[in-house]
Motif scaffolding. Structure first.
Motif, PDB file in Angstrom:
ATOM      1  N   GLN A   1      45.059  34.996  47.097  1.00  0.00           N
ATOM      2  CA  GLN A   1      44.109  34.296  46.239  1.00  0.00           C
ATOM      3  C   GLN A   1      43.180  35.281  45.544  1.00  0.00           C
ATOM      4  N   LEU A   2      42.718  36.265  46.289  1.00  0.00           N
ATOM      5  CA  LEU A   2      41.832  37.282  45.737  1.00  0.00           C
ATOM      6  C   LEU A   2      42.535  38.050  44.619  1.00  0.00           C
TER       7      LEU A   2
ATOM      8  N   GLU B   1      45.093  37.074  42.762  1.00  0.00           N
ATOM      9  CA  GLU B   1      45.350  36.229  41.594  1.00  0.00           C
ATOM     10  C   GLU B   1      44.085  36.010  40.768  1.00  0.00           C
ATOM     11  N   LEU B   2      42.976  35.727  41.445  1.00  0.00           N
ATOM     12  CA  LEU B   2      41.720  35.499  40.737  1.00  0.00           C
ATOM     13  C   LEU B   2      41.240  36.759  40.019  1.00  0.00           C
ATOM     14  N   GLN B   3      41.342  37.889  40.706  1.00  0.00           N
ATOM     15  CA  GLN B   3      40.863  39.134  40.119  1.00  0.00           C
ATOM     16  C   GLN B   3      41.800  39.644  39.019  1.00  0.00           C
ATOM     17  N   GLU B   4      43.096  39.378  39.147  1.00  0.00           N
ATOM     18  CA  GLU B   4      44.002  39.771  38.069  1.00  0.00           C
ATOM     19  C   GLU B   4      43.683  38.994  36.802  1.00  0.00           C
ATOM     20  N   ARG B   5      43.450  37.687  36.932  1.00  0.00           N
ATOM     21  CA  ARG B   5      43.083  36.901  35.753  1.00  0.00           C
ATOM     22  C   ARG B   5      41.810  37.437  35.119  1.00  0.00           C
ATOM     23  N   SER B   6      40.861  37.822  35.968  1.00  0.00           N
ATOM     24  CA  SER B   6      39.602  38.370  35.477  1.00  0.00           C
ATOM     25  C   SER B   6      39.820  39.673  34.714  1.00  0.00           C
ATOM     26  N   TYR B   7      40.587  40.574  35.304  1.00  0.00           N
ATOM     27  CA  TYR B   7      40.870  41.858  34.666  1.00  0.00           C
ATOM     28  C   TYR B   7      41.608  41.664  33.338  1.00  0.00           C
TER      29      TYR B   7
END
Length: 307
Positions: free
Chosen positions: A259-260, A262-268
């Motif tokens: 989850q971490l 996926e969320l951080q990849e979208r952010s980046y």
């Protein structure tokens, strides 16, 4: 034949007007204040992670902010090469063009030194040694293997991305908990990059005036560079997660890690790619080069609009 000398002279004058010194912006003995967030949550999306407590979210914000600074140090390696190469083409040619491009080169080197100083200050004050990518020369060479026009379009994207970051998440954000020193770094980085975007556009016009058919291949290269950038961001993300586990003193479960990630990849991806592609000035510059360029980018953009 394009007569752009007045535009290049204007870039020089604007650059001189907003110029700053590293020692004034970030003195060598600077001690960072880790009680504040450095980057807005609009860029880090740390507030969207339910299994992190407030302290852990702040730690992740700091890690992401340090990686953000490092990625500019990292990616501006190719920008230095690009500006120097374009300046070299003006040797024994137009002195005003060459002077503007040499100033561009010097400022990109200064930006690298600024972000290097920040990451050094960060490492001194942070609780663990942050893990950061170290293959910037290899990446720069791979980028510079593309045509100058393809790299100029990619660089225009990157520079106008910094404008969007500052305008949307700092100047347009009334959140006073953001660290003022880091906000000031973003502001001054953008002030000089604003002149570089003008030079990128002028240099792209120069190429297209001589080789109108070069645009199609350059846009394909731009798309390839975005995919390569995504890979670089994911590589840094993996290192961020290693640093986070060390800093908070716990290992995430496989589900939490997924989850971490996926969320951080979208952010980046949105922060470095999507925000650049939607920048109004980027789209207008592309339109001025050719309506085809704007259309191609708009067709590609939804892939990266994962805010």
């Amino acid at each position: 034949m394009l007569n752009q000398t007045a535009e290049y002279q204007s870039c020089i004058q604007s650059s001189e007007k907003v110029s700053w010194r590293i020692d004034e912006l970030l003195p060598k003995d600077t001690v960072l204040d880790f009680s504040h967030r450095f980057l807005s949550d609009a860029l880090t999306h740390t507030g969207a992670i339910p299994f992190l407590n407030a302290e852990e979210r702040l730690v992740l914000n700091h890690i992401r902010s340090n990686s953000y600074a490092h990625l500019f140090l990292f990616l501006e390696e190719y920008a230095v090469a690009l500006a120097a190469q374009r300046a070299g083409l003006e040797l024994h040619g137009n002195a005003t063009h060459m002077r503007a491009l040499l100033r561009f080169t010097e400022e990109e080197l200064k930006h690298q030194q600024l972000f290097s100083r920040f990451t050094s200050a960060f490492a001194k004050g942070f609780k663990v040694a942050p893990a950061l990518l170290d293959n910037q020369v290899e990446v720069a060479r791979a980028i510079m293997a593309k045509s100058n026009l393809g790299v100029l379009i990619f660089n225009l994207h990157m520079e106008l991305m910094t404008q969007q970051h500052y305008l949307e998440t700092v100047r347009g954000n009334q959140d006073e908990t953001l660290d003022p020193l880091f906000c000031n770094l973003l502001k001054h980085h953008w002030l000089e990059e604003a002149q570089h975007t003008r030079l990128d556009f002028l240099e792209a016009q120069k190429i297209l005036a001589e080789s109108p058919d070069a645009l199609d291949a350059a846009l394909t290269e731009y798309a390839e560079l975005l995919q390569a950038l995504r890979g670089t961001l994911n590589a840094q993300l993996a290192l961020d997660l290693q640093t986070l586990e060390k800093a908070v003193g716990r290992t995430f479960t496989p589900a939490e890690r997924q989850q971490l990630s996926e969320l951080q990849e979208r952010s980046y991806v949105y922060g470095f790619i999507g925000m650049g592609m939607k920048a109004p000035l980027f789209l207008s510059r592309l339109r001025a080069l050719s309506p085809v360029a704007e259309r191609r980018v708009l067709e590609l953009a939804p892939t990266y609009y994962c805010a």
